[in-house]
Scaffold this motif. Structure first.
Motif, PDB file in Angstrom:
ATOM      1  N   VAL A 139       0.852  -1.192   0.000  1.00 51.64           N
ATOM      2  CA  VAL A 139       0.000   0.000   0.000  1.00 51.64           C
ATOM      3  C   VAL A 139       0.886   1.239   0.000  1.00 51.64           C
ATOM      4  CG1 VAL A 139      -1.824   1.260   1.231  1.00 51.64           C
ATOM      5  CG2 VAL A 139      -1.784  -1.250   1.258  1.00 51.64           C
ATOM      6  N   ARG A 140       0.680   2.078  -1.019  1.00 44.94           N
ATOM      7  CA  ARG A 140       1.461   3.320  -1.107  1.00 44.94           C
ATOM      8  C   ARG A 140       0.525   4.502  -0.911  1.00 44.94           C
ATOM      9  NH1 ARG A 140       6.507   2.769  -4.071  1.00 44.94           N
ATOM     10  NH2 ARG A 140       6.781   0.631  -4.812  1.00 44.94           N
ATOM     11  N   LYS A 141       1.041   5.524  -0.225  1.00 43.19           N
ATOM     12  CA  LYS A 141       0.284   6.785  -0.121  1.00 43.19           C
ATOM     13  C   LYS A 141       1.174   7.865  -0.705  1.00 43.19           C
ATOM     14  CE  LYS A 141      -3.122   5.972   3.438  1.00 43.19           C
ATOM     15  NZ  LYS A 141      -2.838   5.248   4.654  1.00 43.19           N
ATOM     16  N   ASP A 142       0.620   8.647  -1.633  1.00 43.50           N
ATOM     17  CA  ASP A 142       1.412   9.659  -2.363  1.00 43.50           C
ATOM     18  C   ASP A 142       2.660   9.009  -2.941  1.00 43.50           C
ATOM     19  OD1 ASP A 142      -0.467  11.472  -1.412  1.00 43.50           O
ATOM     20  OD2 ASP A 142       0.723  11.795   0.425  1.00 43.50           O
ATOM     21  N   ASN A 143       2.473   7.792  -3.462  1.00 44.74           N
ATOM     22  CA  ASN A 143       3.546   7.002  -4.070  1.00 44.74           C
ATOM     23  C   ASN A 143       4.637   6.565  -3.084  1.00 44.74           C
ATOM     24  OD1 ASN A 143       4.206   5.645  -6.361  1.00 44.74           O
ATOM     25  ND2 ASN A 143       5.766   7.155  -6.965  1.00 44.74           N
ATOM     26  N   LYS A 144       4.404   6.842  -1.801  1.00 48.78           N
ATOM     27  CA  LYS A 144       5.388   6.396  -0.784  1.00 48.78           C
ATOM     28  C   LYS A 144       4.830   5.172  -0.072  1.00 48.78           C
ATOM     29  CE  LYS A 144       8.213   8.273   1.702  1.00 48.78           C
ATOM     30  NZ  LYS A 144       9.392   8.776   2.271  1.00 48.78           N
ATOM     31  N   LEU A 145       5.701   4.211   0.201  1.00 47.86           N
ATOM     32  CA  LEU A 145       5.261   2.987   0.872  1.00 47.86           C
ATOM     33  C   LEU A 145       4.690   3.314   2.245  1.00 47.86           C
ATOM     34  CD1 LEU A 145       5.225  -0.128   1.121  1.00 47.86           C
ATOM     35  CD2 LEU A 145       7.547   0.032   2.015  1.00 47.86           C
TER      36      LEU A 145
END
Ligand code: UD1
Ligand code: MG
Length: 457
Positions: A139-145
């Motif tokens: 799961v990434r948020k704002d392309n960050k893990l």
């Protein structure tokens, strides 16, 4: 770097009495593949976490002098990491699940290179799969893990994610020492999930990332016999392709099972149904006919192994021919241009150049010179009533007639001839004829008389 290989789980879905990580993929146990992958990548420090079937698993670790760390109860992957004496670790730690047999040295190296290039504290190796199945989702948020969610715990939305956790991580030792004790077992399986360290690392502002690999093979986890067979087939096919790229000719590569430890010279031909295992080297222009089984053997150039032969720990010199249906047992050497024909068995034999044993013969504990002819049905009687094995020595250019028994220990000198049907119990001097048969008696008319009495006339 230290590698931590997790191999404590039971492998319930394998439905086999063998611990999961000992199941072989293309001839080598999965755990051995993981260990050798690490060693070749230069990772010398390896710790293996064992649990189920630990005594058996330890026997595989011993030759590598690798320490096993016992996880008493299988409480989850984070608990397994804890079992590896976490406090004594330093530097970089590579964590691998023991059930991903297709990970290669190149994968490990590129993962570590990217980890260092990005100056990370913790990274997980991922791949994208069309059918992500049971794997943990990235799961990434704002392309960050931001987290890894186990399939069992995932919402329908998260389940759609194609990027998955391969179960391979690199972390700095101090990150693991800090985060592992904080992992809780608040999930459907009541297990301590290693995957939870990702969320924790993000909370503690560690530099954490998912490194996406293009090699989907690393996601090939083995949890049942079907996945095991698929992994083996993949490796066998890759091995055949490697050989074909080096000029080996295959009639039907998908039916050939060649271990990754085997080398074959260019111009060799491999027919369907050939198994080649262990430390075997085969020369160029050698022909391996259908259904041969070859283990730990060295076969030179231009040799012909005819159909159905079984060859173990044997050396075969150039231009020799073997089979069909020959059995060569350990410690046998077949000389240059020698011929071993059908239904011939040899064990601990030195068989000289240009010698021939064409048919139905057993030679054991024997030294046979050059240019010798061993007739059909010859037997070395090497096993005596005192339960010891004795040697038969045959010189050069000897002619052994058919149906000869050589009662060892016995020596036959150069250029001797042994008459058919002879039981050789004494040494035969060089250049002489040995003959040991009961003289034949012909009784004329006897057969007719005999037949009459038999039928009662
Ligand atoms: C794990 C990951 C999942 C990932 C997948 C990749 C967790 C919680 N999940 O799931 O995100 O996609 O691997 O294959 O980590 N083991 C122990 N002790 C234990 C439990 C497991 O040593 O208490 C070992 C097993 O022997 C195995 C490895 O850890 O080699 C992974 O365990 P497994 O149960 O196969 O995890 P997965 O469900 O496949
Ligand atoms: Mg698994």
């Amino acid at each position: 770097m230290t590698a931590l290989i997790l191999a404590g789980g039971q492998g319930t879905r394998m439905k086999s009495p063998l611990p999961k990580v000992l199941h072989p993929v293309a001839g080598r146990p999965m755990i051995v593949r993981a260990i050798e992958g690490c060693l070749q990548a230069g990772v010398k420090n390896i710790r293996v976490v064992v649990g189920h079937g630990q005594n058996l698993v330890k026997t595989v670790l011993e030759p590598y002098a690798i320490k096993a760390y016992v996880q008493e109860q299988q409480l989850g992957t984070a608990d397994a990491v804890k079992a590896a004496d976490l406090e004594s670790l330093d530097g970089h730690i590579l964590i691998m699940n023991g059930d991903h047999p297709l990970i290669t040295t190149a994968d490990i190296k590129s993962f570590f290179a990217e980890f260092t290039a990005k100056n990370l504290d913790l990274a997980v190796f991922t791949v994208e799969l069309e059918q992500p199945g049971e794997f943990g989702r990235i799961v990434r948020k704002d392309n960050k893990l931001s987290s890894i969610v186990e399939a069992k715990e995932a919402s329908a939305e998260i389940l759609k994610t194609k990027e998955i956790n391969t179960g391979i991580y690199i972390a700095k030792a101090e990150v693991l020492q800090k985060l592992i004790p904080l992992v809780k077992n608040e999930n459907s399986k009541k297990e301590f999930y290693l995957t939870d360290i990702i969320t924790l690392a993000a909370e503690f502002k560690y530099n954490v990332d998912a490194i996406l690999s293009q090699n989907s093979d690393i996601a090939h986890g083995v949890n049942n016999q079907i996945e095991l067979a698929n992994a083996s087939q993949k490796v066998y096919m890759q091995n055949a392709e490697k050989l074909m790229n080096n000029g080996v000719i295959f009639i039907d590569p998908k039916t050939c099972y060649i271990d990754d430890t085997v080398v074959i010279g260019s111009g060799a031909i491999v027919y369907p149904g050939v198994f080649i295992r262990g430390k075997t080297a085969i020369g160029g222009f050698t022909v391996l006919e259908p259904n041969c089984f070859i283990v730990d053997s060295i076969i030179a150039d231009g040799v012909q192994i005819k159909a159905g032969s079984y060859i173990e720990k044997t050396v075969i010199e150039s231009q020799a021919s073997v089979g069909p249906y020959a059995r060569l047992r350990p410690d046998t050497t077949i000389g240059k241009a020698a011929h071993v024909g059908n239904f011939v068995e040899m064990k601990k034999v030195k068989f000289g150049a240009k010698s021939k044993a064409g048919h139905l013969t057993y030679l054991g504990d024997a030294e046979i010179g050059e240019d010798v002819n061993i007739g059909c049905g010859t037997i070395t009687c090497n096993y005596a009533a005192d339960k010891n094995k004795y040697k038969t020595i045959i010189g050069d250019r000897v002619f052994v007639g058919s149906d000869t028994q050589l009662v060892a220990p016995v020596t036959v000198g150069n250029d001797a001839i042994i008459a058919s049907g002879t039981t050789v119990t004494k040494d035969v001097p060089e250049g002489s004829l040995a003959l040991a048969r009961t003289p034949q008696v012909n009784k004329e008319g006897y057969a007719k008389k005999f037949k009459k009495t038999e039928s009662g006339h």
